[in-house]
Design an enzyme around this catalytic site. Structure first.
Site, PDB file in Angstrom:
ATOM      1  N   CYS A   2       0.838  -1.177   0.000  1.00 26.97           N
ATOM      2  CA  CYS A   2       0.000   0.000   0.000  1.00 26.97           C
ATOM      3  C   CYS A   2       0.893   1.254   0.000  1.00 26.97           C
ATOM      4  O   CYS A   2       1.948   1.271   0.625  1.00 26.97           O
ATOM      5  CB  CYS A   2      -0.952   0.105   1.183  1.00 26.97           C
ATOM      6  SG  CYS A   2      -2.049  -1.309   1.311  1.00 26.97           S
ATOM      7  N   ARG A  27       3.419  -0.116  -5.020  1.00 30.90           N
ATOM      8  CA  ARG A  27       3.230  -0.684  -3.688  1.00 30.90           C
ATOM      9  C   ARG A  27       1.908  -1.429  -3.549  1.00 30.90           C
ATOM     10  O   ARG A  27       1.622  -2.019  -2.507  1.00 30.90           O
ATOM     11  CB  ARG A  27       3.299   0.420  -2.631  1.00 30.90           C
ATOM     12  CG  ARG A  27       4.586   1.196  -2.647  1.00 30.90           C
ATOM     13  CD  ARG A  27       4.576   2.302  -1.628  1.00 30.90           C
ATOM     14  NE  ARG A  27       4.611   1.789  -0.282  1.00 30.90           N
ATOM     15  CZ  ARG A  27       5.720   1.509   0.383  1.00 30.90           C
ATOM     16  NH1 ARG A  27       6.894   1.735  -0.167  1.00 30.90           N
ATOM     17  NH2 ARG A  27       5.670   1.035   1.599  1.00 30.90           N
ATOM     18  N   TRP A  78      -2.939  -2.648  -1.726  1.00 28.20           N
ATOM     19  CA  TRP A  78      -2.652  -4.049  -2.018  1.00 28.20           C
ATOM     20  C   TRP A  78      -3.439  -4.815  -0.964  1.00 28.20           C
ATOM     21  O   TRP A  78      -3.155  -4.728   0.232  1.00 28.20           O
ATOM     22  CB  TRP A  78      -1.159  -4.332  -1.894  1.00 28.20           C
ATOM     23  CG  TRP A  78      -0.795  -5.734  -2.287  1.00 28.20           C
ATOM     24  CD1 TRP A  78      -0.691  -6.236  -3.558  1.00 28.20           C
ATOM     25  CD2 TRP A  78      -0.480  -6.819  -1.412  1.00 28.20           C
ATOM     26  NE1 TRP A  78      -0.336  -7.560  -3.527  1.00 28.20           N
ATOM     27  CE2 TRP A  78      -0.194  -7.946  -2.218  1.00 28.20           C
ATOM     28  CE3 TRP A  78      -0.407  -6.959  -0.023  1.00 28.20           C
ATOM     29  CZ2 TRP A  78       0.154  -9.189  -1.695  1.00 28.20           C
ATOM     30  CZ3 TRP A  78      -0.052  -8.205   0.498  1.00 28.20           C
ATOM     31  CH2 TRP A  78       0.222  -9.290  -0.334  1.00 28.20           C
ATOM     32  N   ASN A 104      -1.029   2.209   5.823  1.00 26.98           N
ATOM     33  CA  ASN A 104      -0.157   1.219   5.193  1.00 26.98           C
ATOM     34  C   ASN A 104       0.398   0.349   6.314  1.00 26.98           C
ATOM     35  O   ASN A 104       1.040   0.855   7.228  1.00 26.98           O
ATOM     36  CB  ASN A 104       0.980   1.953   4.460  1.00 26.98           C
ATOM     37  CG  ASN A 104       2.133   1.027   4.101  1.00 26.98           C
ATOM     38  OD1 ASN A 104       1.932  -0.158   3.893  1.00 26.98           O
ATOM     39  ND2 ASN A 104       3.330   1.579   4.030  1.00 26.98           N
ATOM     40  N   GLY A 105       0.111  -0.948   6.261  1.00 23.79           N
ATOM     41  CA  GLY A 105       0.594  -1.863   7.297  1.00 23.79           C
ATOM     42  C   GLY A 105      -0.481  -2.851   7.659  1.00 23.79           C
ATOM     43  O   GLY A 105      -1.433  -3.061   6.889  1.00 23.79           O
ATOM     44  N   GLU A 481      16.124 -17.848 -10.052  1.00 20.08           N
ATOM     45  CA  GLU A 481      15.758 -16.455 -10.330  1.00 20.08           C
ATOM     46  C   GLU A 481      15.051 -16.360 -11.692  1.00 20.08           C
ATOM     47  O   GLU A 481      14.058 -15.651 -11.834  1.00 20.08           O
ATOM     48  CB  GLU A 481      17.024 -15.586 -10.266  1.00 20.08           C
ATOM     49  CG  GLU A 481      16.928 -14.183 -10.817  1.00 20.08           C
ATOM     50  CD  GLU A 481      15.913 -13.294 -10.108  1.00 20.08           C
ATOM     51  OE1 GLU A 481      15.272 -13.712  -9.139  1.00 20.08           O
ATOM     52  OE2 GLU A 481      15.721 -12.153 -10.584  1.00 20.08           O
ATOM     53  N   LYS A 485      11.226 -15.023 -12.415  1.00 22.02           N
ATOM     54  CA  LYS A 485      10.918 -13.931 -13.355  1.00 22.02           C
ATOM     55  C   LYS A 485       9.884 -14.388 -14.382  1.00 22.02           C
ATOM     56  O   LYS A 485       8.960 -13.662 -14.722  1.00 22.02           O
ATOM     57  CB  LYS A 485      12.219 -13.502 -14.039  1.00 22.02           C
ATOM     58  CG  LYS A 485      12.498 -12.055 -14.162  1.00 22.02           C
ATOM     59  CD  LYS A 485      12.401 -11.192 -12.961  1.00 22.02           C
ATOM     60  CE  LYS A 485      12.918 -11.682 -11.671  1.00 22.02           C
ATOM     61  NZ  LYS A 485      12.957 -10.830 -10.554  1.00 22.02           N
ATOM     62  N   GLU A 488       6.427 -14.587 -12.540  1.00 24.02           N
ATOM     63  CA  GLU A 488       5.755 -13.345 -12.148  1.00 24.02           C
ATOM     64  C   GLU A 488       5.418 -12.465 -13.339  1.00 24.02           C
ATOM     65  O   GLU A 488       4.432 -11.739 -13.308  1.00 24.02           O
ATOM     66  CB  GLU A 488       6.487 -12.592 -11.044  1.00 24.02           C
ATOM     67  CG  GLU A 488       7.800 -11.988 -11.381  1.00 24.02           C
ATOM     68  CD  GLU A 488       8.437 -11.285 -10.179  1.00 24.02           C
ATOM     69  OE1 GLU A 488       7.730 -10.689  -9.368  1.00 24.02           O
ATOM     70  OE2 GLU A 488       9.677 -11.327 -10.073  1.00 24.02           O
ATOM     71  N   HIS A 504      15.512 -37.500 -10.138  1.00 25.47           N
ATOM     72  CA  HIS A 504      15.021 -37.999  -8.846  1.00 25.47           C
ATOM     73  C   HIS A 504      13.527 -37.764  -8.657  1.00 25.47           C
ATOM     74  O   HIS A 504      13.044 -37.767  -7.536  1.00 25.47           O
ATOM     75  CB  HIS A 504      15.825 -37.367  -7.703  1.00 25.47           C
ATOM     76  CG  HIS A 504      17.269 -37.754  -7.718  1.00 25.47           C
ATOM     77  ND1 HIS A 504      17.694 -39.033  -7.449  1.00 25.47           N
ATOM     78  CD2 HIS A 504      18.376 -37.050  -8.035  1.00 25.47           C
ATOM     79  CE1 HIS A 504      19.014 -39.095  -7.556  1.00 25.47           C
ATOM     80  NE2 HIS A 504      19.451 -37.898  -7.929  1.00 25.47           N
ATOM     81  N   LYS A 602       5.457  -4.325  -5.159  1.00 26.36           N
ATOM     82  CA  LYS A 602       6.923  -4.325  -5.139  1.00 26.36           C
ATOM     83  C   LYS A 602       7.505  -4.388  -3.727  1.00 26.36           C
ATOM     84  O   LYS A 602       8.477  -5.064  -3.481  1.00 26.36           O
ATOM     85  CB  LYS A 602       7.457  -3.085  -5.863  1.00 26.36           C
ATOM     86  CG  LYS A 602       8.954  -3.160  -6.042  1.00 26.36           C
ATOM     87  CD  LYS A 602       9.420  -2.336  -7.196  1.00 26.36           C
ATOM     88  CE  LYS A 602      10.888  -2.556  -7.458  1.00 26.36           C
ATOM     89  NZ  LYS A 602      11.184  -3.871  -8.030  1.00 26.36           N
TER      90      LYS A 602
HETATM   91  O1  M6R Z   1      12.682  -5.417  -1.651  1.00 31.05           O
HETATM   92  P1  M6R Z   1      13.163  -6.815  -1.479  1.00 31.05           P
HETATM   93  O2  M6R Z   1      14.387  -7.129  -2.278  1.00 31.05           O
HETATM   94  O3  M6R Z   1      13.353  -7.194  -0.034  1.00 31.05           O
HETATM   95  O4  M6R Z   1      11.993  -7.709  -2.049  1.00 31.05           O
HETATM   96  C1  M6R Z   1      12.022  -9.102  -1.950  1.00 31.05           C
HETATM   97  C2  M6R Z   1      10.985  -9.715  -2.847  1.00 31.05           C
HETATM   98  O5  M6R Z   1       9.702  -9.313  -2.472  1.00 31.05           O
HETATM   99  C3  M6R Z   1      11.220  -9.343  -4.322  1.00 31.05           C
HETATM  100  O6  M6R Z   1      12.504  -9.706  -4.741  1.00 31.05           O
HETATM  101  C4  M6R Z   1      10.185 -10.033  -5.223  1.00 31.05           C
HETATM  102  O7  M6R Z   1      10.384 -11.418  -5.198  1.00 31.05           O
HETATM  103  C5  M6R Z   1      10.262  -9.488  -6.647  1.00 31.05           C
HETATM  104  N1  M6R Z   1       8.931  -9.347  -7.151  1.00 31.05           N
HETATM  105  C6  M6R Z   1      11.032 -10.364  -7.553  1.00 31.05           C
HETATM  106  O8  M6R Z   1      11.062  -9.907  -8.862  1.00 31.05           O
END
Ligand code: M6R
Length: 607
Positions: A2, A27, A78, A104-105, A481, A485, A488, A504, A602
């Protein structure tokens, strides 16, 4: 999660609030709302489900209301408590329609508070925030500031929470615990925001609030209070690096941020590696390695976790130090055994991730050494850490982290080499590595030139619903990673495995409808990985190879992405970048909103 934004000043606030929310939209983008007031307490309230643009349209449709509303608070959501509906959208309102709040929280004890308030108040939403609006009304003592002090005492959880009072229309009171809160001073008034970026082109200076502090804005001035007493805090000047770049000719910020990577990596190393003298020069690291560090434990989430996993390989290889990485939410779930000889490193782009922050609190409570690597300057994790380095990736707008991950990997490599050079690493090896590092940004640019070829392959693979990604050694976290990507950005189910692990069990899933991406640079495990992938080919599985230009078995591959020749370890940079392009083009082929993938935000400031 948020984003919250506020303005109090000479002008009408509505457009300012909308523009602020647009920057904060990363956010959370389930719904948005704002409330604005004129100096007599006349209220303008608007909410919309969906993006901030939907709220902007609603506000625009009321253009005939040309009144000047000088004070306002706004929110982009969010969803945590309750569905994505208009009722659950902030601002929330007290029963007597007097107090409006945005938050926010998470208020962890909201159920308890709600049951105490239910006899006097009807609740219209499922949110934890509405409970606070009702609580303010029930505790109101004719003074909003002292009332909010009482409210804060009742709340358990994390909050950055603003309230306006229709009977004191020039006033905004804001309380904070764990969630970020920044106040900006500008010529036309005072702005408040969840991050500095949203203030960067509006305010001249800013102040970051600490936990348990309160900001009161009255008559276009702000005062900070702690435990009822006014305190002084120096403000900081807005920096160019905190401003969001123009999109230019790119179609999304994610694309732009991937293409910015060569410059970002140079920036992450600038002033830390002396490429002429081939030495690492960093006072923070020199001071860090003077401490008695025998082990390293790295705590992070999401992409930062995969970056760290790569970092662990680097630390073990260059400095022989035992290092392990832990997903922050699992660290929280486990029993913590403090170790005074372990350096606990926390890696986070935002510097606000709740799981990471809470893990850090546990480590600090036991007086262990903490080190932060964060991108957002002045963020909570940077301020909590005993020592820290910034990844210097610049503002990252795309919800999927790309350029920052590369900067993090660059910083980790630097740290591992810096420790290695103080331990057993030969000076000549350090110098050779630095020479090779100096070429990496250009090799990444060369990789980016492969865009059209990668796009063609992404279009072909976008018709599948599932994929495996295989890698070994450093390329195992790279596969993790890459799969994150792809998931998401494209919403394709994509799973990473160590290439040796497929046989396995997961091999049972391979079929002509279940392709496999393989990361196989020329190196120690090259032959073994080829053998593993033969097992996929034997089951008619389609294979997309990420290989080096000097690969010796090109005749084996029908689909391949060829990457510049580098040492095995340093090819993590080019391999990662090519996987980012692949994920981006998969998503574009499927017409996804690449900058704001569904269900995500994010900055994940809830546990
Ligand atoms: O701000 P941070 O690096 O702590 O965030 C961690 C994850 O929330 C962040 O890397 C998330 O997985 C991204 N959407 C990945 O692309």
């Amino acid at each position: 999660m948020c984003g919250i934004f506020a303005y109090a000043g000479d002008n009408d606030c509505r457009e300012r609030l909308i523009n602020g929310l647009k920057v904060l939209e990363y956010r959370g983008y389930d719904s948005a709302g704002l409330v604005a007031m004129d100096k007599n307490g006349k209220v303008f309230l608007e909410k919309a489900v969906g993006r901030v643009s939907a709220l902007a349209n609603e506000v625009d449709s009321r253009k005939e209301d040309s009144w000047t509303y000088n004070t306002g608070i706004a929110h982009t959501r969010w969803a945590t408590h309750g569905w994505v509906t208009n009722e659950n959208t902030h601002p929330h309102i007290s029963s007597n329609d007097r107090f409006y709040i945005v938050h926010n929280g998470i208020i962890e004890n909201y159920k308890e508070l709600k049951s105490g308030l239910e006899k006097d108040h009807n609740f219209y939403s499922q949110t934890d925030t509405e409970v606070v609006a009702k609580l303010i009304e029930s505790l109101y003592d004719d003074n909003l500031k002292t009332t909010m002090e009482q409210v804060a005492k009742k709340l358990v959880g994390a909050y950055s929470l603003a309230v306006i009072d229709t009977q004191n229309p020039w006033t905004i009171v804001w309380i904070k615990l764990w969630s970020p809160l920044i106040v900006g001073s500008a010529e036309d008034g005072i702005y408040i925001s969840s991050d500095v970026n949203a203030l960067a082109s509006l305010a001249q200076s800013y102040t970051i609030l600490e936990d348990h502090e309160m900001v009161v804005i009255e008559d276009k001035k702000y005062s900070i209070y702690m435990a009822g007493e006014q305190i002084e805090r120096a403000s900081e000047t807005i920096d160019e690096a905190q401003k969001i770049d123009e999109l230019g000719n790119f179609t999304s910020y994610t694309e732009k941020e991937i293409f910015d990577i060569p410059a970002v990596l140079k920036n992450a190393w600038s002033g830390r590696i002396n490429f002429d003298e081939k030495t690492i020069q960093n006072e923070t690291l020199d001071a860090l390695w003077d401490l008695d560090v025998e082990r390293i434990c790295i705590i992070s989430s999401g992409s930062s976790y995969y970056a760290w996993d790569m970092g662990c390989y680097f630390f073990r290889k260059f400095s022989g130090i035992s290092s392990q990485t832990i997903i922050s939410s699992e660290f929280l779930a486990d029993t913590f055994i403090p170790d005074s000889k372990t350096l606990y490193i926390f890696l986070s782009q935002s510097g606000e991730t709740a799981d990471v922050r809470e893990s850090m609190k546990i480590v600090k409570a036991k007086w262990c050494m903490t080190f932060g690597i964060v991108n957002v300057v002045g963020s909570t994790i940077a301020r909590m850490a005993d020592m820290w380095l910034y990844s210097h990736a610049g503002v990252e707008v795309g919800v999927a982290s790309t350029k920052n991950v590369i900067a993090q990997v660059g910083v980790l490599l630097l740290m591992a080499m810096s420790l290695g050079s103080k331990r057993d690493m030969q000076i000549s090896d350090v110098r050779d590595m630095i020479s090779e590092l100096s070429e990496i940004p250009d090799k990444i640019s060369e990789t980016l030139m492969q865009g059209p070829h990668i796009k063609k392959l992404a279009i072909k693979y976008s018709k599948y619903d599932h994929m495996f990604v295989l890698g070994r050694n450093y390329f195992y976290p790279v596969a993790g990673e890459a799969s994150l990507k792809c998931k998401e950005l494209s919403y394709i189910h994509c799973e990473a495995y160590s290439a040796g692990e497929l046989k396995h069990g997961p091999l049972a899933l391979v079929s002509p409808e279940f392709p496999t991406m393989v990361f196989n640079p020329m190196g120690k495990f090259y032959g073994k990985t080829i053998s593993n992938v033969q097992e996929v080919a034997a089951r008619e599985g389609l294979i997309l190879w990420f290989i080096s230009k000097n690969d010796t078995h090109k005749e084996l591959y029908s689909d391949a992405i060829e990457l510049p020749e580098t040492s095995e370890l340093l090819s993590v940079f080019t391999w990662l970048v090519s996987s980012y392009l692949f994920a981006l083009y998969l998503a574009e082929a499927l017409d996804r909103d690449v900058d704001k993938p569904r269900n995500l935000a994010k900055s994940v400031t809830v546990e």
